[in-house]
Design a protein around this motif. Structure first.
Motif, short mmCIF file in Angstrom:
data_model
loop_
_atom_site.label_atom_id
_atom_site.label_comp_id
_atom_site.label_asym_id
_atom_site.label_seq_id
_atom_site.Cartn_x
_atom_site.Cartn_y
_atom_site.Cartn_z
N TYR A 160 -16.33 -17.25 -2.46
CA TYR A 160 -16.06 -15.96 -1.80
C TYR A 160 -15.55 -14.95 -2.82
N ARG A 161 -14.64 -15.38 -3.69
CA ARG A 161 -14.05 -14.45 -4.67
C ARG A 161 -15.07 -13.94 -5.68
N THR A 162 -16.20 -14.60 -5.84
CA THR A 162 -17.25 -14.14 -6.77
C THR A 162 -18.44 -13.56 -6.01
N SER A 163 -18.28 -13.34 -4.71
CA SER A 163 -19.38 -12.83 -3.89
C SER A 163 -19.43 -11.30 -3.87
N ALA A 164 -20.58 -10.78 -3.46
CA ALA A 164 -20.74 -9.34 -3.29
C ALA A 164 -19.81 -8.83 -2.20
N LEU A 165 -19.58 -9.64 -1.17
CA LEU A 165 -18.67 -9.24 -0.08
C LEU A 165 -17.26 -9.03 -0.61
N PHE A 166 -16.75 -9.99 -1.38
CA PHE A 166 -15.40 -9.83 -1.94
C PHE A 166 -15.35 -8.61 -2.85
N ASP A 167 -16.37 -8.41 -3.66
CA ASP A 167 -16.39 -7.25 -4.55
C ASP A 167 -16.31 -5.95 -3.75
N GLU A 168 -17.03 -5.89 -2.66
CA GLU A 168 -16.98 -4.70 -1.80
C GLU A 168 -15.59 -4.50 -1.19
N VAL A 169 -15.04 -5.57 -0.64
CA VAL A 169 -13.72 -5.50 -0.01
C VAL A 169 -12.65 -5.14 -1.04
N TRP A 170 -12.64 -5.85 -2.16
CA TRP A 170 -11.56 -5.69 -3.13
C TRP A 170 -11.67 -4.36 -3.87
N THR A 171 -12.88 -3.91 -4.17
CA THR A 171 -13.06 -2.62 -4.85
C THR A 171 -12.47 -1.50 -4.00
N PHE A 172 -12.70 -1.54 -2.70
CA PHE A 172 -12.14 -0.53 -1.80
C PHE A 172 -10.63 -0.67 -1.70
N THR A 173 -10.16 -1.90 -1.46
CA THR A 173 -8.75 -2.15 -1.16
C THR A 173 -7.83 -1.88 -2.34
N LYS A 174 -8.21 -2.30 -3.52
CA LYS A 174 -7.29 -2.19 -4.66
C LYS A 174 -6.96 -0.74 -5.03
N LYS A 175 -7.80 0.19 -4.64
CA LYS A 175 -7.51 1.61 -4.91
C LYS A 175 -6.36 2.14 -4.05
N PHE A 224 0.82 -1.20 0.00
CA PHE A 224 0.00 0.00 0.00
C PHE A 224 0.85 1.26 0.00
N HIS A 225 0.28 2.34 -0.53
CA HIS A 225 0.87 3.66 -0.33
C HIS A 225 0.79 3.94 1.16
N GLU A 226 1.85 4.45 1.73
CA GLU A 226 1.91 4.66 3.18
C GLU A 226 0.73 5.48 3.69
N LYS A 227 0.35 6.49 2.94
CA LYS A 227 -0.75 7.35 3.39
C LYS A 227 -2.09 6.62 3.43
N HIS A 228 -2.20 5.47 2.74
CA HIS A 228 -3.46 4.73 2.69
C HIS A 228 -3.55 3.61 3.73
N ILE A 229 -2.48 3.35 4.45
CA ILE A 229 -2.48 2.25 5.42
C ILE A 229 -3.58 2.43 6.47
N PRO A 230 -3.75 3.60 7.06
CA PRO A 230 -4.85 3.73 8.04
C PRO A 230 -6.23 3.41 7.44
N LYS A 231 -6.47 3.81 6.19
CA LYS A 231 -7.76 3.50 5.54
C LYS A 231 -7.92 2.00 5.36
N PHE A 232 -6.84 1.34 4.93
CA PHE A 232 -6.89 -0.11 4.76
C PHE A 232 -7.19 -0.80 6.08
N LEU A 233 -6.47 -0.42 7.14
CA LEU A 233 -6.65 -1.07 8.44
C LEU A 233 -8.05 -0.83 9.00
N GLU A 234 -8.55 0.36 8.81
CA GLU A 234 -9.91 0.67 9.28
C GLU A 234 -10.93 -0.19 8.55
#
Length: 98
Positions: A65-80, A10-20
């Motif tokens: 799990y990888r094709t679930s709405a939950l994964f889509d929500e998690v991964w869409t947020f995280t990959k940014k 992660f970009h250092e500035k995004h670590i708190p967002k990821f952890l939250e």
């Protein structure tokens, strides 16, 4: 049962967002069908690198799990938040010492 290891940087500035976000989502991920264990690790030498370590009953459970709405929500947020391409491994436990 098998183990899934995912390395994320992660970009250092995004670590708190990821952890939250991980804190909000961890119980939902752990509650996914077939998930038996979930941990998050941070590299000791490079604090921008994290690993998830999870146990899955079957490969189909992970794929569901990888094709679930939950994964889509998690991964869409995280990959940014990434500063590099994530890496993932599916492995079988060969030896475990108590």
């Amino acid at each position: 049962m098998f183990i899934r290891i995912v390395k994320m940087s992660f970009h250092e500035k995004h670590i708190p967002k990821f952890l939250e976000n991980f804190d909000v989502m961890k119980e939902k991920i752990r509650g996914a069908e077939g998930n038996r264990f979930l941990e998050l690790y941070q590299d000791k030498n490079n604090p921008c690198i994290f690993f998830t370590y999870s146990f899955w009953e079957t490969e189909q459970d992970l794929e569901n799990y990888r094709t679930s709405a939950l994964f889509d929500e998690v991964w869409t947020f995280t990959k940014k938040l990434f500063n590099g391409k994530p890496e993932a491994w599916s492995v079988d436990k060969v030896v475990s010492l108590p």
